[in-house]
Design a protein around this motif. Structure first.
Motif, PDB file in Angstrom:
ATOM      1  N   ASP A  88      10.646   0.570   4.706  1.00  0.00           N
ATOM      2  CA  ASP A  88       9.559   1.372   5.272  1.00  0.00           C
ATOM      3  C   ASP A  88       9.377   2.668   4.496  1.00  0.00           C
ATOM      4  OD1 ASP A  88       7.615   1.929   7.484  1.00  0.00           O
ATOM      5  OD2 ASP A  88       8.995   3.592   7.840  1.00  0.00           O
ATOM      6  N   LEU A  89      10.505   3.298   4.145  1.00  0.00           N
ATOM      7  CA  LEU A  89      10.418   4.525   3.357  1.00  0.00           C
ATOM      8  C   LEU A  89       9.804   4.265   1.992  1.00  0.00           C
ATOM      9  CD1 LEU A  89      13.838   6.238   4.184  1.00  0.00           C
ATOM     10  CD2 LEU A  89      11.570   6.906   4.997  1.00  0.00           C
ATOM     11  N   GLY A  90      10.144   3.148   1.385  1.00  0.00           N
ATOM     12  CA  GLY A  90       9.575   2.814   0.079  1.00  0.00           C
ATOM     13  C   GLY A  90       8.076   2.597   0.162  1.00  0.00           C
ATOM     14  N   GLN A  91       7.625   1.916   1.227  1.00  0.00           N
ATOM     15  CA  GLN A  91       6.194   1.693   1.384  1.00  0.00           C
ATOM     16  C   GLN A  91       5.451   3.007   1.603  1.00  0.00           C
ATOM     17  OE1 GLN A  91       5.783  -1.122   4.577  1.00  0.00           O
ATOM     18  NE2 GLN A  91       6.720  -2.807   3.440  1.00  0.00           N
ATOM     19  N   LEU A  96       1.980   7.328  -0.512  1.00  0.00           N
ATOM     20  CA  LEU A  96       1.794   8.738  -0.852  1.00  0.00           C
ATOM     21  C   LEU A  96       1.519   8.924  -2.343  1.00  0.00           C
ATOM     22  CD1 LEU A  96       4.560  10.421   1.340  1.00  0.00           C
ATOM     23  CD2 LEU A  96       2.093  10.473   1.695  1.00  0.00           C
ATOM     24  N   ARG A  97       2.231   8.137  -3.167  1.00  0.00           N
ATOM     25  CA  ARG A  97       1.966   8.225  -4.611  1.00  0.00           C
ATOM     26  C   ARG A  97       0.550   7.755  -4.931  1.00  0.00           C
ATOM     27  NH1 ARG A  97       7.581   6.734  -5.247  1.00  0.00           N
ATOM     28  NH2 ARG A  97       7.012   4.521  -5.162  1.00  0.00           N
ATOM     29  N   GLY A  98       0.083   6.726  -4.238  1.00  0.00           N
ATOM     30  CA  GLY A  98      -1.285   6.269  -4.448  1.00  0.00           C
ATOM     31  C   GLY A  98      -2.298   7.324  -4.036  1.00  0.00           C
ATOM     32  N   ASP A  99      -2.062   7.957  -2.885  1.00  0.00           N
ATOM     33  CA  ASP A  99      -2.964   9.028  -2.457  1.00  0.00           C
ATOM     34  C   ASP A  99      -2.964  10.174  -3.455  1.00  0.00           C
ATOM     35  OD1 ASP A  99      -3.481   7.536  -0.227  1.00  0.00           O
ATOM     36  OD2 ASP A  99      -2.080   8.620   1.075  1.00  0.00           O
TER      37      ASP A  99
END
Length: 254
Positions: A88-91, A96-99
């Motif tokens: 879940d943390l990885g997703q 967040l990186r995509g945003d």
């Protein structure tokens, strides 16, 4: 009475036997009294203080356990729970990186648009400036109108050229002479029928429209021994009118 007979008396007072009145309790055996003394609690001040300290220490230990219990959730979690939490943390991290990438792209686009708009505005300003210098676009602004009358025909091409140069030196940005838009290569010639400006014939009165600072140009034209005095010496009349708005509509061919 002998001593023996006295010892066998009725046991009254003074007879040597203990008083056995009705309120006398039966004496406890010596063994029971010793056992009761052993079982009776004996608490000293030091023991009481030690008990209180132990109680406080117990409360502190319980509070610490409850506090650390919250911090050891991951330590006590099962392996499959930890795997789920990490997934879940990885997703979330990936989202967040995509945003962040999208925001950076948007910022770059805005910066490019701003730079492009700035460059376009600068290009427009340069084009307008070149157009004014080349005389290919109309112009409007504060300036003066100078009318040179020549009833005796004493005004020559050199006088009009001096007038144009004097206006330029005084800060005139745009100049029109009669219906001819003056450019960087404008010339005046004396012809058989009169004065020519860039090959176009001019007839008196010669009307100059100049865009620039009205006060500066008026002062420059009227200096002692300047253009106005020279034209008047040639028999011409000179009228200068400062204006808040001068419209130069004549243009030159590109």
């Amino acid at each position: 009475m002998t001593m023996k007979e006295s010892e066998r008396g009725d046991g009254g007072p003074g007879n040597g036997r203990p008083d056995t009145g009705a309120d006398e309790r039966p004496a406890e055996p010596a063994g029971l009294r010793g056992l009761a003394a052993l079982l009776r609690p004996r608490v000293s001040r030091g023991q009481l203080a030690g008990g209180v300290l132990c109680l406080l220490l117990g409360f502190a230990v319980v509070a610490q356990v409850e506090s650390t219990g919250r911090d050891t959730t991951f330590a006590t979690a099962r392996q499959d729970e930890l795997v789920g939490i990490l997934s879940d943390l990885g997703q979330r991290s990936e989202r967040l990186r995509g945003d962040l990438r999208e925001l950076e792209e948007t910022r770059a686009e805005l910066e490019r648009d701003a730079e492009g708009e700035t460059a376009l505005e600068e290009a427009r300003e340069r084009a307008a400036t070149y157009g004014l210098l080349a005389g290919t676009v109309p112009a409007e602004g504060p300036g003066i109108e100078m009318v040179v009358g020549d009833p005796g025909g004493g005004v020559k091409a050199i006088n009009l050229l001096d007038a144009l140069e004097e206006l330029r030196d005084a800060g005139a940005e745009v100049v029109q002479v009669n219906n001819v838009r003056a450019g960087v290569d404008t010339y005046f010639l004396d012809g058989p029928g009169g004065i020519l400006a860039d090959g176009e014939p001019l007839t008196a009165p010669y009307r100059f429209l100049a865009i620039g600072d009205p006060h500066t140009m008026t002062t420059a034209l009227n200096i002692p021994g300047g253009l106005v005095k020279t034209l008047q010496g040639a028999g011409a009349s000179v009228l200068i009118n400062p204006r808040a708005k001068v419209t130069v509509g004549a243009i030159r061919s590109p």
